[in-house]
Design an enzyme around this catalytic site. Structure first.
Site, PDB file in Angstrom:
ATOM      1  N   ASP A   1       0.820  -1.211   0.000  1.00  0.00           N
ATOM      2  CA  ASP A   1       0.000   0.000   0.000  1.00  0.00           C
ATOM      3  C   ASP A   1       0.854   1.261   0.000  1.00  0.00           C
ATOM      4  O   ASP A   1       0.699   2.137  -0.861  1.00  0.00           O
ATOM      5  CB  ASP A   1      -0.903   0.056   1.242  1.00  0.00           C
ATOM      6  CG  ASP A   1      -2.107  -0.848   1.135  1.00  0.00           C
ATOM      7  OD1 ASP A   1      -1.938  -2.000   0.688  1.00  0.00           O
ATOM      8  OD2 ASP A   1      -3.198  -0.391   1.528  1.00  0.00           O
TER       9      ASP A   1
ATOM     10  N   ARG B   1       0.208   5.058  17.834  1.00  0.00           N
ATOM     11  CA  ARG B   1      -0.013   6.093  16.815  1.00  0.00           C
ATOM     12  C   ARG B   1       0.580   7.457  17.179  1.00  0.00           C
ATOM     13  O   ARG B   1       1.285   8.056  16.376  1.00  0.00           O
ATOM     14  CB  ARG B   1      -1.510   6.216  16.520  1.00  0.00           C
ATOM     15  CG  ARG B   1      -2.077   5.002  15.810  1.00  0.00           C
ATOM     16  CD  ARG B   1      -1.550   4.921  14.380  1.00  0.00           C
ATOM     17  NE  ARG B   1      -1.815   3.610  13.792  1.00  0.00           N
ATOM     18  CZ  ARG B   1      -0.901   2.651  13.679  1.00  0.00           C
ATOM     19  NH1 ARG B   1       0.329   2.818  14.125  1.00  0.00           N
ATOM     20  NH2 ARG B   1      -1.211   1.513  13.101  1.00  0.00           N
TER      21      ARG B   1
ATOM     22  N   ASP C   1      -7.296   4.794  12.838  1.00  0.00           N
ATOM     23  CA  ASP C   1      -5.898   5.202  12.775  1.00  0.00           C
ATOM     24  C   ASP C   1      -5.708   6.527  12.067  1.00  0.00           C
ATOM     25  O   ASP C   1      -4.852   7.325  12.433  1.00  0.00           O
ATOM     26  CB  ASP C   1      -5.054   4.103  12.119  1.00  0.00           C
ATOM     27  CG  ASP C   1      -4.794   2.972  13.097  1.00  0.00           C
ATOM     28  OD1 ASP C   1      -4.857   3.230  14.310  1.00  0.00           O
ATOM     29  OD2 ASP C   1      -4.539   1.853  12.646  1.00  0.00           O
TER      30      ASP C   1
ATOM     31  N   SER D   1       0.525  -5.500   9.021  1.00  0.00           N
ATOM     32  CA  SER D   1       1.920  -5.378   9.442  1.00  0.00           C
ATOM     33  C   SER D   1       2.193  -4.115  10.241  1.00  0.00           C
ATOM     34  O   SER D   1       2.944  -4.137  11.203  1.00  0.00           O
ATOM     35  CB  SER D   1       2.843  -5.433   8.225  1.00  0.00           C
ATOM     36  OG  SER D   1       2.359  -4.535   7.237  1.00  0.00           O
TER      37      SER D   1
END
Lengths: 400, 400, 400, 400
Positions: free
Chosen positions: B15, B94, B123, B179
């Site tokens: 991505d 985050r 997120d 991941s």
């Protein structure tokens, strides 16, 4: 000439047998009352013992159905847990027992009730607040808080001697003093005791059992164990259910907790069924309840747990909170699949006709009726306040 | 002529590799940034990959120490848990990652940051609120919320084709898309995935490991495993600690949770270390904190967990609450012994120089400085209100 | 060819008249809707104006009864107050208005609704969340958030010119832009305006008016002013009641508040009737509710006020909280006497058939069924925890 | 042979004078202690009276500065208000007085302290919890809870007779029994009394006084009245400030409140300065604090007020909460302009170097750094949950 009639919460054990005889010595007529809330007990033997010790009347009452329906279910709905760990298995039984004791006292015209709870514990409070709430004029005799009693019976030895002297049968292998704290849901121990209700996880079977629990309005409707239907978790068929839960060693905790009277005390609890229900209910609730309703209900549940622990079941606030929590559960319907293995409960899945879980809406592959651009605005508006805060701090930094 | 410089949170996966190339196509200079927060990753390979795809600069940053000390420890102090079950392993990483990204953007003079988070998730919010809070003028490029991007890359197939066309190495065995969510504390999965971090409890060893964890001011100081001292749970020696926790299958949950944007979504999480720390901290905290301080702190912790989940780490309210919680932990010192076995954590005992647990005070055999008669007054005063309530209801009943 | 039908919340003022014409220009059929919630307005004139500007249909709806019964009463029950000062007079009208607008849209087969609220305020949110909740498929046209509109109408001058060009009657003395925010309960102003609803306390009469307000289940049943019975505070006879309240200058505030979108803004409000009801209800509630029920209800009321302010009237959580608050009010019956004078409300007394106030119990001259010795035990048990805390701190001091 | 030394909280009035003599009769050495917390009292006369009645030592202590700085300021910071109305003027004085009494007891080697508070009230608890917390071994003599005392002194007549018999000067015009409850901040009355501290609003001046109050970290720094600077609201110059506040009749309330022991009681309070400070602080706080910080702080303030009312000032939880609230006030700096008129406080304006109020951001004429389109996304995302809820309910409706 009798001083009056006392209804004594009688366990059949050494303590309350001595209290029975002592109350008679003090000039009271004594009625004993023993509640069956699922503990393992020889009720016939207890009855005979009470009669032989001079009880004027003996009540043995099977409260299992009302204990489950009126006390355990609301606690499960509330996800009631004290200080994040204790599932309140002892606390929840107290108002159930005391309520019936008060009914007997009223019916038998007794002005007094009595119990064998100690003067440092929570149970005296749970017991007596219920009594005062339901029978405000009642007089309570708590021998372990009466100097003439507790100064006379300083240790177990004194009780044993008194028992021998008054023909009270003395247990050969002394039964553990926790006996009154066992019930359908739970067992509590003195720290020195061994776990009694559940198997050790190390000795538990090497393969899990799979259960399915069905809820209706947040209340457990039925349980399926390896596909066989068990109607009602605490019904006559409950034994099966419990055996299965017990054999996996679920629900053991060793904690230090804060008593209402302000002391910390250590508690060892086994709550196999309650632990499974807690997890299953939590799962179906999060699945079916709106996020914000759940958040408010969670706050009410924390308050409910404190009330329950502190003995305020029969208080206006607890009645109010139970009503609110019950209202919150209207859509908590569905089934939870779980496995029980070596002391742990694993949620495997859930389904509900009332779920707010919308697979299509949440899917990353389908936009559906959702415009990702909206999230940009959502985030930027949420950031307005944060950026203002930063701006102000920056100004201050630049000044200093 | 460049549109400007973008710092892209780069994972090395398909991505963000496509996003890297796409941003270049769109006319930006791209700096990639990859944080090491403990995930298993070939950082050298990722670096080379980014360079080969045309990144102007490549930052690989080891944030493990600050991640543990500034983010995980406060969460452990807070007993941060979202909706009673999720230990926030993704959420807590985050702000740590985004903070460094912002530092790089400022240092490199970049006006833009970018990330590969989707438009329906949490997120994106956690990431961007941190960015706006720390760099209010920043511009954020979130390709999965830009129609030109998401309409072009509707499925994985489109990304694969784009990758082939632009020389982006395509994974043979497609690496799971989670991941980026693996870190020192936790791993999160798409529901279809297998558990990866922890062993299945069924395959776990048949004998427990015994740990001792030492806390100072609510923060984990050191861990002893079977008597060998492991300094710092997340230090270089962390691997050992983790292996032990992982091999017992602790911390697996399968839940439905409520996202900030208002959807329910299913999450599969493995949080071995976090789960053990949660239980150990809870135990030492209840042991050492005053009951009422803990109650207030518990309420703050619930709020903290929501802020953390929703992405408000860098908000005035979260800073305030972290300060308060840290203050509450001043006396949370001591050691907790526990065993880890087949997916479960069992507290075996605890000790502390600052415990409020007073064995003599709580003992049934010693009155000490406690007069049981006081409990009678305590109960009767607590009953005043309940009796008044009953009296009033009685009046009403008698009238109707 | 029409783009579809829009139901426009129409005030009769300059802004929404321009919006009406602009929507037509954009190709929509426009239905106007004007709610009578007690504001002073020439509804006939507004109707003619809308028709003359090309509205396909014009709805003028008298919502006063439902506004009072379904929206104001629950807010009074909740003691709803935002940030300790604002009685939510604007907020509470929004869901009432929007609900009817949605009913009209459904009935008329309109896919669109529109309003004249600005892009920085709360009202857009209150309005639109109600619309989305009750008509999830609805499309909302908010011109003040559409660049083509707000870039064209940058200042009032642009609107005036547009009005002249399109035959929209332009007010000679420009009516204040707050007009939509006046209702039965309240008026809100731009900071620069003068107070309009209430007399200045300095100009108010030099002698108080005495009122008696009767509550049933927390809802205002009737008002007596200087002994003459006024049935229903907001009924047709409301004018009398309001005149009296208004002439004493009650309920003026000048505050800075926090909008949902994260800005601080200044607000000037006049809430004469709402202020009197707030104080009267608070008094009868404390008189009749159990302490702990009230405490829990107070927390729910704070949450309710936030929901109301933020526009979440039609949300599952607000429905839940309204239900709980309503339940809490079951015993909130009675009469409150108060005087209104120079901007202030003074409670003079209260009476209730359901009061928990027991003069004999509380009297210092009568012991009654209360044993003062119990207080000693109560205090000493409450001190157990405090003394333990001190003991521990003493130990630490002596060590260092 | 003395039973020991008692430090008696002495007011100079009839009750505590009788207690002084009675304690001597009972065999104690009596030290009297009278705190100056701003009440109007002839301290010299009180001293002579105590000496003449046989006090071994007499302490008259000026606690005004510490009362204001250590007790009133934290209460103002907290916006402490009990049950939404009572500003806690009596409650906040108790720990201040009892702390000094304990210091004297320790310094004089006294094992006992005594007071004249009744057995049904809150003050006994506030007083004694402070004593136990600061001097855990202390013994407390509360005559109004000792049967020998309260059965002997059933009514005021018995006290008068006892006084005459023992040469205790008897007040000619009997001084109201509230005398101990007057202090710098407030006066409390028995319901039958007249208001004493403030003028009746009806008799108050016909023109307002305008004040400016300056805050630093939430604490009142100085007061300007009609432009003349008054340093410190409770400083020696306080008299001026108070006269002004008092002459406007601010802060009178007549309420029913819930005592800690579970009774409802009626209270009449006058809190002129406290009321003005409450409103001024609330205003500057909302102006300078972030919305969410304030919300959390508000919840802590509610808890603080309960602790204060119930007597838990010297508890770990109250210390913790005071710390948190103080932390929250770091940016609460600025000036508030207000007018005081006929019993009411009107905020006129406010200014602050730390305000988060951003006129440009909130302006309707300037877009500034705000994109109105973002609000659309914000609203739509907030509606996701509401629309899902509606969808589900629709499904259910269509099935039934």
């Amino acid at each position: 000439m009798s001083k009056g009639t006392v209804v004594l919460a009688y366990s059949g054990g050494l303590d309350t047998s001595c209290i029975l005889v002592w109350l008679k010595e003090e000039g009271y007529d004594v009625i004993t009352f023993l509640a069956n809330i699922g503990q393992e007990e020889d009720f016939d033997a207890a009855k005979k013992k009470a009669e032989s010790l001079g009880a004027k009347k003996v009540f043995i009452e099977d409260l299992r159905a009302e204990f489950v329906e009126e006390f355990i279910w609301p606690s499960v709905q509330a996800s009631a847990i004290y200080e994040d760990r204790y599932l309140l298995g002892t606390s929840v039984a107290r108002p159930c027992i005391a309520r019936r004791q008060i009914q007997i006292a009223r019916q038998e015209g007794a002005q007094y009730v009595s119990h064998g709870a100690t003067g440092k514990g929570n149970d005296q409070i749970r017991f007596e607040l219920t009594c005062y709430a339901l029978y405000p004029e009642v007089k309570i005799i708590a021998p372990w808080r009466i100097p003439e009693f507790y100064n006379r019976f300083v240790g177990r030895k004194d009780l044993m001697e008194y028992a021998k002297k008054h023909g009270i049968p003395v247990p050969v292998t002394p039964k553990a003093p926790w006996s009154m704290d066992a019930n359908l849901m739970h067992i509590s121990h003195a720290p020195a005791d061994l776990y009694l209700m559940t198997k050790s996880p190390e000795d538990a079977p090497n393969s899990p059992d799979v259960l399915e629990i069905e809820f209706k309005k947040g209340v457990c409707l039925s349980v399926y164990i390896s596909s066989s239907h068990v109607v009602g978790l605490f019904s006559p068929l409950v034994q099966l259910g419990f055996m299965i839960q017990r054999r996996h060693g679920v629900g053991r905790i060793d904690i230090v907790e804060n008593r209402f009277i302000g002391m910390k005390s250590r508690g060892i609890y086994e709550t196999p069924g309650g632990t499974i229900l807690y997890h299953a209910h939590l799962d179906i609730e999060t699945f079916t309840l709106d996020r914000e309703v759940r958040r408010i209900k969670q706050g009410l549940g924390v308050k409910f747990a404190e009330m329950l622990y502190n003995g305020f079941w029969y208080s206006p606030e607890c009645e109010f909170v139970r009503h609110c929590i019950d209202k919150s559960q209207e859509s908590v319907d569905g089934k939870v699949q779980l496995s029980v293995f070596k002391g742990q409960v694993y949620i495997l899945g859930r389904e509900s006709p009332k779920s707010l879980y919308n697979e299509e809406l949440v899917s990353m592959d389908v936009q559906g009726d959702y415009d990702p651009c909206d999230a940009s605005g959502f985030i930027k508006i949420n950031a307005v306040r944060l950026r203002e805060h930063h701006r102000l701090q920056g100004e201050h930094r630049s000044k200093h």
